[in-house]
Each structure stands twice: as structure tokens, then as C-alpha cells.
Design a protein around this motif. Sequence first.
Motif, short mmCIF file in Angstrom:
data_model
loop_
_atom_site.label_atom_id
_atom_site.label_comp_id
_atom_site.label_asym_id
_atom_site.label_seq_id
_atom_site.Cartn_x
_atom_site.Cartn_y
_atom_site.Cartn_z
N THR A 171 0.87 -1.19 0.00
CA THR A 171 0.00 0.00 0.00
C THR A 171 0.90 1.23 0.00
O THR A 171 2.12 1.11 0.12
CB THR A 171 -0.92 0.03 1.24
N ASP A 172 0.30 2.40 -0.09
CA ASP A 172 1.10 3.62 -0.10
C ASP A 172 1.64 3.98 1.29
O ASP A 172 2.47 4.87 1.40
CB ASP A 172 0.30 4.78 -0.68
N GLY A 173 1.20 3.27 2.33
CA GLY A 173 1.70 3.55 3.68
C GLY A 173 2.56 2.43 4.25
O GLY A 173 3.65 2.67 4.75
N VAL A 174 2.08 1.22 4.16
CA VAL A 174 2.78 0.05 4.69
C VAL A 174 2.55 -1.12 3.75
O VAL A 174 1.68 -1.08 2.89
CB VAL A 174 2.28 -0.32 6.11
N THR A 175 3.33 -2.17 3.97
CA THR A 175 3.09 -3.42 3.25
C THR A 175 2.39 -4.36 4.22
O THR A 175 2.85 -4.55 5.35
CB THR A 175 4.41 -4.04 2.76
N LEU A 176 1.26 -4.90 3.80
CA LEU A 176 0.47 -5.78 4.65
C LEU A 176 0.82 -7.24 4.39
O LEU A 176 1.04 -7.63 3.25
CB LEU A 176 -1.02 -5.58 4.38
N GLN A 177 0.82 -8.03 5.44
CA GLN A 177 0.87 -9.49 5.32
C GLN A 177 -0.52 -9.97 5.72
O GLN A 177 -0.93 -9.85 6.87
CB GLN A 177 1.92 -10.10 6.24
N VAL A 178 -1.25 -10.48 4.75
CA VAL A 178 -2.63 -10.88 4.95
C VAL A 178 -2.70 -12.41 4.89
O VAL A 178 -2.22 -13.02 3.94
CB VAL A 178 -3.55 -10.25 3.87
N THR A 179 -3.31 -13.01 5.92
CA THR A 179 -3.50 -14.46 5.95
C THR A 179 -4.91 -14.79 5.51
O THR A 179 -5.88 -14.31 6.09
CB THR A 179 -3.26 -15.01 7.37
N VAL A 180 -5.01 -15.59 4.46
CA VAL A 180 -6.30 -15.98 3.89
C VAL A 180 -6.47 -17.48 4.12
O VAL A 180 -5.55 -18.26 3.88
CB VAL A 180 -6.35 -15.66 2.38
N VAL A 181 -7.66 -17.88 4.63
CA VAL A 181 -7.91 -19.29 4.92
C VAL A 181 -9.09 -19.78 4.10
O VAL A 181 -9.98 -19.01 3.73
CB VAL A 181 -8.17 -19.53 6.42
N ASP A 182 -9.08 -21.08 3.83
CA ASP A 182 -10.16 -21.71 3.08
C ASP A 182 -11.26 -22.11 4.05
O ASP A 182 -11.05 -22.94 4.93
CB ASP A 182 -9.61 -22.94 2.34
N THR A 183 -12.43 -21.51 3.93
CA THR A 183 -13.56 -21.81 4.80
C THR A 183 -14.69 -22.42 3.97
O THR A 183 -14.59 -22.52 2.74
CB THR A 183 -14.08 -20.53 5.50
N GLU A 184 -15.76 -22.79 4.63
CA GLU A 184 -16.92 -23.32 3.91
C GLU A 184 -17.51 -22.28 2.97
O GLU A 184 -18.10 -22.62 1.95
CB GLU A 184 -17.98 -23.80 4.91
N ALA A 185 -17.36 -21.02 3.33
CA ALA A 185 -17.90 -19.93 2.51
C ALA A 185 -16.92 -19.50 1.42
O ALA A 185 -17.21 -18.58 0.66
CB ALA A 185 -18.25 -18.74 3.39
N GLY A 186 -15.76 -20.13 1.36
CA GLY A 186 -14.73 -19.75 0.39
C GLY A 186 -13.53 -19.16 1.11
O GLY A 186 -13.39 -19.27 2.32
N TRP A 187 -12.63 -18.56 0.36
CA TRP A 187 -11.42 -17.97 0.96
C TRP A 187 -11.79 -16.69 1.69
O TRP A 187 -12.48 -15.83 1.15
CB TRP A 187 -10.39 -17.69 -0.13
N ARG A 188 -11.32 -16.57 2.94
CA ARG A 188 -11.60 -15.40 3.77
C ARG A 188 -10.34 -15.01 4.53
O ARG A 188 -9.52 -15.85 4.88
CB ARG A 188 -12.72 -15.69 4.78
N VAL A 189 -10.22 -13.73 4.84
CA VAL A 189 -9.08 -13.21 5.60
C VAL A 189 -9.27 -13.54 7.07
O VAL A 189 -10.32 -13.25 7.65
CB VAL A 189 -8.92 -11.69 5.38
N ALA A 190 -8.23 -14.13 7.68
CA ALA A 190 -8.29 -14.51 9.09
C ALA A 190 -7.30 -13.71 9.94
O ALA A 190 -7.20 -13.92 11.13
CB ALA A 190 -8.02 -16.00 9.26
N GLY A 191 -6.56 -12.80 9.31
CA GLY A 191 -5.62 -11.99 10.08
C GLY A 191 -4.73 -11.19 9.16
O GLY A 191 -4.59 -11.50 7.98
N TYR A 192 -4.15 -10.13 9.73
CA TYR A 192 -3.19 -9.35 8.95
C TYR A 192 -2.16 -8.75 9.90
O TYR A 192 -2.38 -8.66 11.11
CB TYR A 192 -3.88 -8.24 8.15
N ASP A 193 -1.05 -8.37 9.35
CA ASP A 193 0.01 -7.71 10.12
C ASP A 193 0.75 -6.80 9.15
O ASP A 193 0.63 -6.91 7.95
CB ASP A 193 0.96 -8.76 10.70
N ARG A 194 1.52 -5.90 9.72
CA ARG A 194 2.34 -5.04 8.88
C ARG A 194 3.68 -5.71 8.65
O ARG A 194 4.31 -6.19 9.59
CB ARG A 194 2.55 -3.68 9.55
N ALA A 195 4.11 -5.77 7.43
CA ALA A 195 5.38 -6.45 7.11
C ALA A 195 6.55 -5.62 7.57
O ALA A 195 6.49 -4.43 7.66
CB ALA A 195 5.46 -6.69 5.60
#
Length: 195
Positions: A171-195
Motif C-alpha cells: 500500500t502507499d503507507g505500509v506493506t500488509l501481510q494478509v493471511t487468507v484461509v479456506d472456509t466453507e464460505a470460500g477464501w476469507r481473511v483470518a488476520g493481517y500484520d504489517r510487514a
Amino acid sequence: MPIRSPRGRAAAYRAVWTWPLRTPLRLGATVVVVLALAVLVSLATGGLRAPAQTSAADRPGATTTTGARAPASPTPTALPPVAALTPTTLPLSAAPAEALQVAQNWATAWATHPEGMTNQQWVDALIPWTTPEYVGTLTGVDPANIPATTVTGPARALQVSPASVTTEVPTDGVTLQVTVVDTEAGWRVAGYDRA
């Protein structure tokens, strides 16, 4: 004759608890008596416990029949050694395109917070790409404190496993580390942190 004044009662109590302190011999005798009482109480409570159950196999000369289930042991048993858990990782090229797209969409919604946007409006924009468990964590974030306003590049995989993908989204401010998990509803974000 009963003690009727508070001063007399206090003096009587003081005489009782200071008696052992008047001489070293009295103090030593008091300590011995108190320790003896403690030992007697611990022996008495230990003697009141039920005796340990012994199984038929533990008795000398006893035989057991096969097929009969032995009673559960009251003492813990040692567990067999467990192999070290190592997560299954896949090559980065195996990252599902849908997971990368969800990370990209989530990061875009995360960075989009025009002035005056409430926390609830910001969270509502993230809900379609977020696990229900993680939505509760996001309700404590103030969108005004987010240092980014736009995503500057595509999401790329950092670590891939069969049921989750860790991505990096600039992003223009920070780089995100986004964790995406496979759920029954499809892929969803389960957490994020700043790299």
C-alpha cells in the motif's frame, strides 16, 4: 467472673498470645506443640482417604481373562512420543487465484477510509472478505489510524499451504501481510500484520 470492660478483655487476650513469648523455653515448647498438631492433622486427613483400588492383575496369584476390559488406572500414564508437527507447504505457484484476489479486495477495503467514515462502515466494507471470528477483532480498529489510503500493487503469495495462504499486499503507507484461509464460505481473511 466474666470480663466486663473492653480494657480487661484486651488485657486477657494479650496475656494469652504473649505467654509463649516471655521465655525462650516457652517459645520452643509452643513451636513443638504446633508442629506436632500439624503433623497429627495431616496424618488424620491422609488416613481418611479411600484406599487405592487395585486391579485383579495387580494381585499376586490372580489371573485375568482375555477380552475383559481392565479398569481405568487412577494414575496418569506416559503418553507415546508425538512426532514434531510440520505444516504442509506448497510451492508459491500453487497459490489459488481466488485466495490472492480475496487478499487484494480485503486490502483495498482496509485502505479505503475517507474522512468521516465510522468504524462500523469500515468494518462493513471488510465483512465480505473476512472470517466471522476475525470481524470482532476489527471492530476495535479506528480507521483514522490506518496509515494507508490505497493499494499500490497486486497481492503475491509468501507461504502456501493446502488450507491457507499468507500474502503480501503493498500500500502507499505500509506493506500488509494478509493471511487468507479456506472456509466453507470460500477464501476469507483470518488476520493481517504489517510487514
